[in-house]
Design an enzyme around this catalytic site. Structure first.
Site, PDB file in Angstrom:
ATOM      1  N   THR A  96       0.890  -1.223   0.015  1.00  0.00           N
ATOM      2  CA  THR A  96       0.131   0.059  -0.037  1.00  0.00           C
ATOM      3  C   THR A  96       0.873   1.346  -0.048  1.00  0.00           C
ATOM      4  O   THR A  96       1.744   1.501   0.744  1.00  0.00           O
ATOM      5  CB  THR A  96      -0.948  -0.215   1.350  1.00  0.00           C
ATOM      6  N   SER A 133       3.493 -10.239  -9.869  1.00  0.00           N
ATOM      7  CA  SER A 133       3.085  -9.388  -8.709  1.00  0.00           C
ATOM      8  C   SER A 133       1.408  -9.123  -8.896  1.00  0.00           C
ATOM      9  O   SER A 133       0.923  -9.051 -10.042  1.00  0.00           O
ATOM     10  CB  SER A 133       3.617  -8.181  -8.517  1.00  0.00           C
ATOM     11  N   GLU A 163      -0.606 -14.676  -9.120  1.00  0.00           N
ATOM     12  CA  GLU A 163      -0.234 -15.971  -8.381  1.00  0.00           C
ATOM     13  C   GLU A 163      -1.283 -16.182  -7.397  1.00  0.00           C
ATOM     14  O   GLU A 163      -1.934 -15.286  -6.532  1.00  0.00           O
ATOM     15  CB  GLU A 163       1.130 -15.989  -7.759  1.00  0.00           C
ATOM     16  N   PHE A 224     -13.092 -11.633  -2.274  1.00  0.00           N
ATOM     17  CA  PHE A 224     -14.012 -12.456  -2.048  1.00  0.00           C
ATOM     18  C   PHE A 224     -13.474 -13.377  -0.978  1.00  0.00           C
ATOM     19  O   PHE A 224     -14.391 -13.561  -0.003  1.00  0.00           O
ATOM     20  CB  PHE A 224     -14.512 -13.234  -3.034  1.00  0.00           C
ATOM     21  N   CYS A 274      -1.282  -9.688   1.954  1.00  0.00           N
ATOM     22  CA  CYS A 274      -2.196  -9.393   0.706  1.00  0.00           C
ATOM     23  C   CYS A 274      -3.581  -8.847   0.982  1.00  0.00           C
ATOM     24  O   CYS A 274      -3.978  -7.985   0.330  1.00  0.00           O
ATOM     25  CB  CYS A 274      -1.885 -10.616  -0.400  1.00  0.00           C
ATOM     26  N   PHE A 275      -4.421  -9.451   1.875  1.00  0.00           N
ATOM     27  CA  PHE A 275      -5.663  -9.336   1.937  1.00  0.00           C
ATOM     28  C   PHE A 275      -6.041  -7.940   2.139  1.00  0.00           C
ATOM     29  O   PHE A 275      -6.896  -7.226   1.475  1.00  0.00           O
ATOM     30  CB  PHE A 275      -6.562 -10.266   3.050  1.00  0.00           C
ATOM     31  N   LYS A 277      -3.927  -5.142   1.845  1.00  0.00           N
ATOM     32  CA  LYS A 277      -3.585  -4.255   0.767  1.00  0.00           C
ATOM     33  C   LYS A 277      -4.486  -4.526  -0.584  1.00  0.00           C
ATOM     34  O   LYS A 277      -4.820  -3.296  -1.411  1.00  0.00           O
ATOM     35  CB  LYS A 277      -2.031  -4.482   0.407  1.00  0.00           C
TER      36      LYS A 277
END
Ligand code: NAD
Ligand code: UGA
Length: 452
Positions: A96, A133, A163, A224, A274-275, A277
């Site tokens: 972020t 990425s 990915e 999701f 990841c979730f 950002k």
């Protein structure tokens, strides 16, 4: 013209670049794979006996290929490989943004853009540049512009090949993925990459799309998944208020084939790099396109997660405050079977407890304690220690907080531990893995997520 991929370079030797390239090298012995990174220490670790990433099964894959067709090189030594590459994966971080337009929400593409400039200046001949990425939708436009502006006698195709591996199961996910997604413009370039994957993946699982669908699908998939965790966590609080049991409710929901059983495990809240950002990136994109209601919808997924983390930490604090203010924190990784603690609930919860002056004893099986300690800021009256075992962490504790679902925490001998704790110890199980009956029998009060 048919394109063939014989030489691959991956820029970025992190949690994605390292394992993904190791599996490609393992499954495609005729392809030379070189992973480069601007961080020489990370490359040195990939060439050592202690890999920088802990993943079940990874050591064996790396050992089979390293030095054969898998090479880890510092960026300045990777030029010959880059010039020989038919395909270059960009697998660098896209965190972020901290400053500038969209700070706090939009993805920072500066690392990706630096890679694009490096490729434009150094690649030779025709090269397929692959976004590995996670990118905001339309990011390939920016990469294309950089490649076209800076390229010399070279030409490029751009593909988006996001990915989907999850940490802790990365090798299994890479060896047998649900799907491989390849988005692009020229069918020849898409086919060339599909041929690499088809060496071990069922060709029927390779999905071809345009660039923008591929970029957006990756963000949407993570959104999701995060939304499912927030949904079951929202239900968990209602379970606690009504004597319903969240595991029973999840079982009922999951047995509906339209809903499915995965990602319905109530918890202290999702973590991981990841979730958060990626959902923030989606919120930013919606706002950018003037879609305020969708932006608010996705923001609520994150707000729910913050609320869940806070309430679990607060409950443990409230109990310990009545006694000697000692709290054991079991589990710092954002999930089991990884050493990754990026955005783990444990960071926020520990910082909150330290600021409020509690004494913490922390334990994890894989997380580097010095690196974790750098994420913490201690209050004046607080104290912090890292324990070598869960038993050591629990010694003297008034509250025991379980934040990672390491299997061994489910097998602790609570009867033996009771005598080592404070006078009225309570367990706050943020993963619902503690043997509740045994712990209650031993004299602990046990608070589970989503259970009365
Ligand atoms: P990471 O931070 O572990 O690794 C990124 C690496 O890139 C670092 O080693 C860094 O030194 C290197 N790097 C950055 N800029 C560079 C440059 N200009 N030149 C050379 N090296 C450079 O990140 P990660 O977890 O592997 O994630 C990478 C990307 O993959 C992110 O976009 C992420 O969203 C996505 N992704 C991650 C996961 C996961 O499980 N971690 C899963 C799917 C997708
Ligand atoms: C997630 C996705 O699952 C991957 O498909 C994706 O590639 C990756 O993000 C990424 O883009 O980085 P990861 O974050 O490694 O993978 O791990 P998950 O298994 O998704 O777990 C994420 C968080 O949600 C963890 O903290 C986990 O404990 C939590 N979680 C997951 C729950 O609390 N309940 C669940 O039912 C599932």
């Amino acid at each position: 013209m048919k394109l063939a991929i014989q030489n691959i370079v991956c820029i970025g030797a992190g949690y994605v670049g390292g394992p993904t390239m190791a599996v490609i090298a393992d499954r495609c012995p005729s392809i030379q794979v070189t992973v480069i990174d601007r961080d020489p220490a990370r490359i040195a670790a990939w060439n050592s006996a202690t890999l920088p990433v802990f993943e079940p099964g990874l050591d064996a894959v790396v050992q089979r290929c390293r030095g054969r067709n898998l090479h880890f090189l510092p960026q300045d030594q990777g030029l010959p490989a880059l010039q020989a590459a038919d395909a270059i994966f960009i697998a660098v971080n896209t965190p972020t943004k901290l400053v500038g337009d969209g700070a706090g929400k939009a993805s920072d593409l500066s690392f990706v853009e630096a890679c694009a400039r490096y490729i434009a200046e150094n690649a030779a001949g025709h090269t397929i540049v692959i976004e590995k990425s996670t990118m905001p939708v339309r990011a390939a436009d920016a990469i294309k512009r950089i490649l076209q502006t800076n390229a010399r006698e070279t030409s490029f195709d751009i593909l988006s090949n996001p990915e989907f591996l999850a940490e802790g199961t990365a090798i299994r996910d890479l060896e047998k993925p649900d799907r491989v997604l390849i988005g692009g413009e020229r069918p020849e370039a898409i086919d060339a990459l599909a041929e690499v994957y088809a060496q071990w993946v069922d060709p029927g699982t390779i999905i071809r799309t345009n660039l923008w669908s591929a970029e957006l699908s990756k963000l949407a998939a993570n959104a999701f998944l995060a939304q499912r965790v927030s949904s079951i966590n929202a239900i968990s609080s209602l379970c606690e208020a009504t004597e319903a049991d969240v595991d029973q409710v999840a079982k009922v929901l999951g047995s509906d084939s339209r809903i499915g059983p995965k990602f319905l495990k109530a918890s202290v809240g999702f973590g991981g790099s990841c979730f958060k950002k990626d959902v923030l990136s989606l919120v930013y994109l919606c706002e950018f396109y003037g879609l305020d209601a969708p932006a608010a919808y996705w923001q609520a997924v994150l707000d729910m997660n913050e609320w869940q983390k806070r309430r679990v930490g607060l409950a443990a604090a409230k109990h310990a405050a009545a006694y000697a203010r000692r709290i054991a924190v079991l589990g710092l990784a954002f999930k089991k079977d990884t050493n990754d603690f990026r955005e783990t609930a444990a960071i926020d919860i520990c910082n909150h407890l330290l600021a409020a002056g509690f004494h913490l004893s922390l334990h994890d099986y894989r997380v580097d304690s010095a690196a974790f300690a750098r994420q913490l800021s201690s209050g004046p009256d607080a104290s912090l220690a890292f324990a070598r075992s869960p038993e050591e962490a629990i010694r003297g504790a008034d509250s025991v907080l379980v934040l990672t679902e390491w299997d061994a925490y489910g097998q602790l001998d609570w009867a033996a531990l009771r005598a080592t704790c404070g006078q009225a110890p309570a367990i706050f199980d943020g993963r619902n893995i503690v043997n509740r009956l045994a712990a209650e029998k031993a004299g602990f009060t046990v608070h589970c997520i989503g259970k009365a």
